[in-house]
Design an enzyme around this catalytic site. Structure first.
Site, PDB file in Angstrom:
ATOM      1  N   ASN A  85       0.858  -1.188   0.000  1.00  0.00           N
ATOM      2  CA  ASN A  85       0.000   0.000   0.000  1.00  0.00           C
ATOM      3  C   ASN A  85       0.896   1.241   0.000  1.00  0.00           C
ATOM      4  O   ASN A  85       1.615   1.514   0.971  1.00  0.00           O
ATOM      5  CB  ASN A  85      -0.898  -0.056   1.249  1.00  0.00           C
ATOM      6  CG  ASN A  85      -1.796   1.155   1.379  1.00  0.00           C
ATOM      7  OD1 ASN A  85      -1.356   2.286   1.198  1.00  0.00           O
ATOM      8  ND2 ASN A  85      -3.057   0.916   1.695  1.00  0.00           N
TER       9      ASN A  85
ATOM     10  N   GLY B  65       0.418   4.374   0.276  1.00  0.00           N
ATOM     11  CA  GLY B  65       0.193   5.368   1.335  1.00  0.00           C
ATOM     12  C   GLY B  65       0.867   4.961   2.634  1.00  0.00           C
ATOM     13  O   GLY B  65       1.539   5.762   3.292  1.00  0.00           O
ATOM     14  N   LYS B  66       0.696   3.696   2.989  1.00  0.00           N
ATOM     15  CA  LYS B  66       1.321   3.198   4.223  1.00  0.00           C
ATOM     16  C   LYS B  66       2.834   3.206   4.120  1.00  0.00           C
ATOM     17  O   LYS B  66       3.534   3.594   5.063  1.00  0.00           O
ATOM     18  CB  LYS B  66       0.913   1.734   4.442  1.00  0.00           C
ATOM     19  CG  LYS B  66      -0.432   1.516   4.991  1.00  0.00           C
ATOM     20  CD  LYS B  66      -0.514   0.032   5.285  1.00  0.00           C
ATOM     21  CE  LYS B  66      -1.904  -0.392   5.597  1.00  0.00           C
ATOM     22  NZ  LYS B  66      -1.969  -1.830   5.897  1.00  0.00           N
TER      23      LYS B  66
ATOM     24  N   ASP C 230      -1.868  -3.998  10.071  1.00  0.00           N
ATOM     25  CA  ASP C 230      -3.214  -4.132   9.534  1.00  0.00           C
ATOM     26  C   ASP C 230      -4.022  -3.007  10.165  1.00  0.00           C
ATOM     27  O   ASP C 230      -3.933  -2.776  11.376  1.00  0.00           O
ATOM     28  CB  ASP C 230      -3.829  -5.489   9.847  1.00  0.00           C
ATOM     29  CG  ASP C 230      -5.009  -5.751   8.921  1.00  0.00           C
ATOM     30  OD1 ASP C 230      -4.823  -5.707   7.697  1.00  0.00           O
ATOM     31  OD2 ASP C 230      -6.132  -5.976   9.414  1.00  0.00           O
ATOM     32  N   SER C 231      -4.738  -2.297   9.323  1.00  0.00           N
ATOM     33  CA  SER C 231      -5.390  -1.091   9.820  1.00  0.00           C
ATOM     34  C   SER C 231      -6.722  -0.903   9.125  1.00  0.00           C
ATOM     35  O   SER C 231      -7.038  -1.595   8.155  1.00  0.00           O
ATOM     36  CB  SER C 231      -4.478   0.118   9.596  1.00  0.00           C
ATOM     37  OG  SER C 231      -4.033   0.155   8.256  1.00  0.00           O
TER      38      SER C 231
ATOM     39  N   TYR D 292      -9.358   6.675   3.515  1.00  0.00           N
ATOM     40  CA  TYR D 292     -10.504   7.378   4.085  1.00  0.00           C
ATOM     41  C   TYR D 292     -10.139   8.735   4.678  1.00  0.00           C
ATOM     42  O   TYR D 292     -10.992   9.386   5.294  1.00  0.00           O
ATOM     43  CB  TYR D 292     -11.156   6.503   5.168  1.00  0.00           C
ATOM     44  CG  TYR D 292     -11.695   5.185   4.637  1.00  0.00           C
ATOM     45  CD1 TYR D 292     -12.987   5.089   4.119  1.00  0.00           C
ATOM     46  CD2 TYR D 292     -10.913   4.029   4.644  1.00  0.00           C
ATOM     47  CE1 TYR D 292     -13.479   3.889   3.627  1.00  0.00           C
ATOM     48  CE2 TYR D 292     -11.393   2.817   4.149  1.00  0.00           C
ATOM     49  CZ  TYR D 292     -12.679   2.757   3.642  1.00  0.00           C
ATOM     50  OH  TYR D 292     -13.156   1.573   3.151  1.00  0.00           O
TER      51      TYR D 292
HETATM   52  P1  IMP Z   1      -4.875  -3.128   5.051  1.00  0.00           P
HETATM   53  O1  IMP Z   1      -3.818  -2.849   4.029  1.00  0.00           O
HETATM   54  O2  IMP Z   1      -5.575  -4.424   4.882  1.00  0.00           O
HETATM   55  O3  IMP Z   1      -4.347  -2.911   6.450  1.00  0.00           O
HETATM   56  O4  IMP Z   1      -6.019  -2.041   4.806  1.00  0.00           O
HETATM   57  C1  IMP Z   1      -5.942  -0.783   5.329  1.00  0.00           C
HETATM   58  C2  IMP Z   1      -7.055   0.072   4.726  1.00  0.00           C
HETATM   59  O5  IMP Z   1      -7.616   0.864   5.770  1.00  0.00           O
HETATM   60  C3  IMP Z   1      -6.494   1.060   3.718  1.00  0.00           C
HETATM   61  O6  IMP Z   1      -6.546   0.566   2.411  1.00  0.00           O
HETATM   62  C4  IMP Z   1      -7.408   2.254   3.897  1.00  0.00           C
HETATM   63  O7  IMP Z   1      -8.585   2.042   3.179  1.00  0.00           O
HETATM   64  C5  IMP Z   1      -7.730   2.195   5.386  1.00  0.00           C
HETATM   65  N1  IMP Z   1      -6.754   2.985   6.158  1.00  0.00           N
HETATM   66  C6  IMP Z   1      -5.826   2.532   7.035  1.00  0.00           C
HETATM   67  N2  IMP Z   1      -5.089   3.521   7.531  1.00  0.00           N
HETATM   68  C7  IMP Z   1      -5.540   4.642   6.941  1.00  0.00           C
HETATM   69  C8  IMP Z   1      -5.139   6.003   7.032  1.00  0.00           C
HETATM   70  O8  IMP Z   1      -4.202   6.382   7.741  1.00  0.00           O
HETATM   71  N3  IMP Z   1      -5.846   6.855   6.288  1.00  0.00           N
HETATM   72  C9  IMP Z   1      -6.888   6.492   5.492  1.00  0.00           C
HETATM   73  N4  IMP Z   1      -7.276   5.229   5.339  1.00  0.00           N
HETATM   74  C10 IMP Z   1      -6.605   4.303   6.072  1.00  0.00           C
END
Ligand code: IMP
Length: 199
Positions: free
Chosen positions: A12, A14-15, A71-72, A158
């Site tokens: 991801n 962004g992460k 995971d977030s 989001y």
């Molecule tokens: P993961 O990669 O399965 O942990 O999914 C995390 C998802 O949660 C992301 O794709 C976003 O949609 C949302 N998310 C998690 N952290 C954030 C953040 O800091 N800002 C905005 N959306 C976030």
């Protein structure tokens, strides 16, 4: 200072950007798993911690370096915690950030103003190797309000609909370093780096 490679089990963008920025001045050099051609793991867990461990273990099977994974997601208590662990695929597998955002805004628009509390959650883990029986585990929670008029260009996911009352703007309107100070991911990563430094 010689830096120690640590693999980040996420693709991801962004992460990766946020975690890289936050670890820039530490003794760790963050290597995204894509650099090692490691594919994303299937997230079959029912909790953030299960999914974080699944992702970290999957990446750790392909490297000798320690691995971190997060995971977030965003939870709206008035929607029974949705989208929660399904945040990345709320509008379906392969959905874009915009599609997920639109789906959640539509659901939030049906709620009364006083039911729009929301929170970002992040669980972050570090495994020294795939069979590590003692993972390091950190968790961060960031409380805000879900809004239905998206604002801001920063961040990802989001962020445009997450209003931060203390700063009177959405998290997509915050400069990156301010978001990292406040955010669920920032909180978790600071705990985790403290644990790593203690090791
Ligand atoms: P993961 O990669 O399965 O942990 O999914 C995390 C998802 O949660 C992301 O794709 C976003 O949609 C949302 N998310 C998690 N952290 C954030 C953040 O800091 N800002 C905005 N959306 C976030």
């Amino acid at each position: 200072m010689s830096k120690r490679d640590i693999i980040l089990a996420s693709n991801n963008a962004g992460k990766v950007r946020e975690i890289n920025a936050m670890l820039a001045n530490t003794s760790f050099n963050v290597v995204p798993q894509s650099t090692l051609n490691i594919e994303e793991a299937e997230e079959t867990g029912l909790t953030f911690i299960e999914n974080a461990l699944i992702k970290a273990r999957h990446a750790a099977r392909h490297t000798d370096c320690p691995v971190i994974a997060d995971d977030s997601g965003i939870e709206v208590p008035a929607l029974k915690g949705r989208p929660g662990i399904y945040s990345a695929r709320y509008a379906g597998v392969g959905a874009s950030d915009q599609q997920n955002l639109d789906k959640l805004m539509e659901e939030v628009s049906a709620l009364d103003e006083h039911q729009r509390q929301a929170r970002f959650v992040c669980v972050m883990v570090c495994l020294r190797h795939a069979d590590d029986p003692v993972p390091l585990i950190a968790q961060g929670i960031w409380n805000g309000i879900a809004v239905v008029e998206p604002r801001g260009e920063n961040g990802f996911g989001y962020d445009p609909m997450f209003y931060v009352p203390t700063h009177e703007c959405t998290s997509a309107e915050l400069p990156a370093e301010v978001k990292n100070q406040l955010s669920h991911r920032g909180q978790a990563l600071r705990q985790l780096t403290a644990m790593l430094t203690d090791l």
